[in-house]
Design a protein around this motif. Structure first.
Motif, PDB file in Angstrom:
ATOM      1  N   PHE A  26       1.025   0.394   3.549  1.00  0.00           N
ATOM      2  CA  PHE A  26       1.277  -0.813   3.049  1.00  0.00           C
ATOM      3  C   PHE A  26       0.348  -1.274   1.897  1.00  0.00           C
ATOM      4  O   PHE A  26       0.658  -2.435   1.373  1.00  0.00           O
ATOM      5  N   GLY A  27      -0.388  -0.358   1.221  1.00  0.00           N
ATOM      6  CA  GLY A  27      -1.157  -0.715   0.074  1.00  0.00           C
ATOM      7  C   GLY A  27      -0.459  -0.108  -1.284  1.00  0.00           C
ATOM      8  O   GLY A  27       0.702   0.267  -1.202  1.00  0.00           O
ATOM      9  N   ASP A  28      -1.311   0.019  -2.376  1.00  0.00           N
ATOM     10  CA  ASP A  28      -0.873   0.482  -3.569  1.00  0.00           C
ATOM     11  C   ASP A  28      -1.130   1.980  -3.971  1.00  0.00           C
ATOM     12  O   ASP A  28      -0.752   2.576  -4.975  1.00  0.00           O
ATOM     13  N   GLU A  29      -1.830   2.703  -3.122  1.00  0.00           N
ATOM     14  CA  GLU A  29      -2.320   3.801  -3.420  1.00  0.00           C
ATOM     15  C   GLU A  29      -1.763   4.880  -3.653  1.00  0.00           C
ATOM     16  O   GLU A  29      -1.508   5.705  -4.458  1.00  0.00           O
ATOM     17  N   PHE A  30      -0.484   4.817  -2.549  1.00  0.00           N
ATOM     18  CA  PHE A  30       0.529   5.908  -2.452  1.00  0.00           C
ATOM     19  C   PHE A  30       1.857   5.713  -2.690  1.00  0.00           C
ATOM     20  O   PHE A  30       2.632   6.209  -3.366  1.00  0.00           O
ATOM     21  N   PHE A  31       2.096   4.470  -1.901  1.00  0.00           N
ATOM     22  CA  PHE A  31       3.547   4.092  -2.097  1.00  0.00           C
ATOM     23  C   PHE A  31       4.140   2.809  -2.717  1.00  0.00           C
ATOM     24  O   PHE A  31       4.948   2.230  -2.622  1.00  0.00           O
ATOM     25  N   LYS A  32       3.335   2.585  -3.895  1.00  0.00           N
ATOM     26  CA  LYS A  32       3.513   1.524  -4.835  1.00  0.00           C
ATOM     27  C   LYS A  32       5.013   1.460  -5.433  1.00  0.00           C
ATOM     28  O   LYS A  32       5.692   0.562  -5.335  1.00  0.00           O
ATOM     29  N   PRO A  61      -6.267   2.608   9.657  1.00  0.00           N
ATOM     30  CA  PRO A  61      -6.285   3.403   8.030  1.00  0.00           C
ATOM     31  C   PRO A  61      -5.018   3.773   7.596  1.00  0.00           C
ATOM     32  O   PRO A  61      -4.630   3.559   6.674  1.00  0.00           O
ATOM     33  N   PHE A  62      -4.246   4.299   8.698  1.00  0.00           N
ATOM     34  CA  PHE A  62      -2.673   4.767   8.263  1.00  0.00           C
ATOM     35  C   PHE A  62      -2.008   3.006   7.574  1.00  0.00           C
ATOM     36  O   PHE A  62      -1.480   3.327   6.554  1.00  0.00           O
TER      37      PHE A  62
END
Length: 555
Positions: free
Chosen positions: A421-427, A415-416
């Protein structure tokens, strides 16, 4: 075998062979976790369990400290502590930085030694400025802020505030007065009108140590065990209550490190709700333009027919006729339109399924491996009954507990990675190139850890009672080497997360609970401490009903 598998195997073998003797000795001397959940810690824990019996003692410790520091009465110490969320260090810092007067004024503390002096010298009736009734001076009360009203008005004011849940900081009735009412006066007047409400008031003051304290939280166990946990250090930690429940102190969810609380809350929601079902429907079906039912295509032709009889174009969803060729449909033309929304939904669903598959796989493995404990203890009993030069088998249980901890870390690492490496938090925090480099770095470490965790699991499943003494010695060295290596890899993964991934962020802060080789720390029981001058000595203990009420507030 693929290149990735060759790489992982070579890393596993080289790291395992290089385990040093000091690490092995440290592992063998590591204390085996007790079976008894109530066993006390050998050293003072940084977390303490506050029971119903020790809650008053915990509160008295802080009250006594502030009373000694500022030379104030208990009521003023409590007012200051509630305002500053029971943070004694913060009160000390403000005292040094801004002085006692500012500290008192900000919290609504007024210290007066002349209260009731004028009224006690007069027998003339006094007009209450609230009800405008003339009352005898003996039926009025003057607060330390020197505002005086009749006892009936004060009592009604206190009743309203207690019923509204504001009993911890009841302000004076006077307009624009910031002073907090004396709790002794509140207690005295309320007790005359309603003894049960006076008990509620006492309980609310007692529970404020937990409800208003950043360093204390109720245990989120269901059914509620009645305990609270106090931490002395960083609140971003994982704790274990005396009831055996392990949880994140910050968000009160299950222990989820190395996920941050924000990541875990989103992941739980994603796994729990129907968002992924919606994604699948969006990616694989189209709505009929006539009956609006969802239709799934089972062939290559883009002209589909719903069960209601309506024909429509799969590419754009518009209603059409039945006649068509490979390049056109009668009465319709949408060109070479590509549904970008559908393509994106497919990618997101595929990505989620990848990470969820590994997360669930390791979670399921952890549940199955927890059943090993009984069988391993049974095998150890058989071995100890045999005549052998080997008598110490603590390395087996140490290896098993290491497997539990590392498997849990591995499970939550997926989940981390999904959110890191997704767009939810660190785009906007990383470029595509930076993200790819960091993802490769993290996945390399994740792969090494995964490989060695599986090897450790396999070694622990060996039927020790059926092996020769020489084979047992070889298995012992293998388990010890792998346990030390797995612990080292967990440390490296956390260092990578804290320094290379989360530590490099500029606009977002995500905190994770630190990794501990010995696992989540069990909170020690808070010792009961009494001040000889305690005015709360005879207070009724907190009831089970109030514990249930507190647990309800947590959830």
């Amino acid at each position: 075998m693929s290149d990735a598998e060759d790489y992982a195997t070579s890393c596993c073998e080289s790291d395992c062979d290089n385990s040093d003797g000091d690490s092995i000795d440290a592992f063998e001397n590591e204390e085996v976790e007790p079976d008894d959940c109530g066993a006390s810690s050998l050293a003072r824990s940084s977390t303490q369990v506050i029971t119903k019996e020790s809650l008053l003692s915990a509160q008295r410790q802080h009250l006594h400290t502030v009373m000694e520091l500022l030379q104030v009465a208990e009521q003023h110490a409590r007012t200051l502590l509630i305002y500053h969320r029971w943070d004694v260090d913060r009160i000390s810092a403000i005292l040094v930085e801004k002085g006692k007067d500012w500290l008192f004024s900000e919290a609504g503390v007024t210290v007066s030694e002349t209260r009731d002096l004028v009224l006690s010298m007069s027998s003339s009736p006094v007009t209450c400025d609230i009800c405008f009734e003339d009352v005898a001076p003996t039926k009025t009360t003057t607060m330390e802020c020197e505002h005086c009203y009749c006892n009936d008005c004060w009592t009604e004011h206190f009743v309203v505030k207690i019923n509204d849940g504001q009993s911890r900081r009841i302000r004076c009735m006077a307009p624009k007065c910031n002073a907090i009412c004396d709790e002794a006066i509140v207690r005295k007047l309320i007790k005359v009108k309603d003894p049960n409400m006076a008990d509620r008031f006492e309980r609310f003051l007692l529970e404020s140590y937990i409800e208003d304290n950043n360093k204390v939280n109720w245990c989120p166990s269901v059914p509620h065990c009645g305990n609270a946990i106090r931490v002395d250090g960083d609140v971003y930690c994982e704790v274990e209550c005396a009831c055996g429940l392990q949880f994140c102190f910050s968000c009160l969810s299950e222990a989820h490190s190395p996920c941050s609380c924000q990541m875990w809350q989103l992941w739980e929601k994603k796994c729990r709700d129907e968002s992924e079902t919606v994604n699948w429907i969006t990616a694989n079906t189209k709505s009929c333009p006539k009956c609006f039912k969802h239709v799934e295509k089972n062939g290559g032709c883009n002209l589909v027919t719903c069960i209601c009889g309506q024909a429509f174009c799969w590419l754009c969803g518009a209603a059409t006729g039945y006649e068509h060729t490979w390049s056109s449909i009668a009465g319709h033309s949408c060109g070479r339109y590509k549904d970008q929304k559908t393509e994106r939904a497919k990618r997101e669903l595929h990505r989620y399924m990848h990470y969820h598959k590994f997360y669930k796989g390791h979670t399921d493995s952890c549940k199955e491996e927890s059943k090993l404990k009984a069988s391993i203890q049974e095998r150890i009993s058989i071995l100890e009954s045999k005549e052998s030069t080997m008598k110490d088998y603590t390395w087996v249980m140490n290896g098993l507990y290491r497997l539990f901890r590392s498997r849990r870390v591995l499970s939550y690492s997926y989940p981390f990675a999904f959110y890191m490496f997704g767009d939810e938090f660190f785009k906007d925090e990383m470029t595509t190139e930076e993200r790819e480099i960091k993802q490769n770095l993290f996945e390399d470490q994740q792969q090494q850890l995964e490989c060695n965790v599986e090897r450790l699991s396999k070694s622990l499943m060996e039927p020790l009672d059926e092996l020769s003494e020489e084979e047992i010695r070889a298995t012992r060295m293998n388990i010890i080497n792998l346990s030390v290596l797995v612990d080292r890899l967990c440390h490296k993964m956390y260092e990578c997360i804290e320094n290379d991934l989360l530590g490099s962020l500029q606009n977002t802060t995500h905190n994770i609970a630190p990794y501990k080789s010995k696992g989540i720390e069990r909170a020690s029981e808070l010792s009961i401490w009494w001040d000889s001058g305690s005015s709360l000595r005879n207070m009724k203990p907190i009831t089970d009903d109030s514990c249930r009420h507190a647990a309800g507030n947590v959830t």
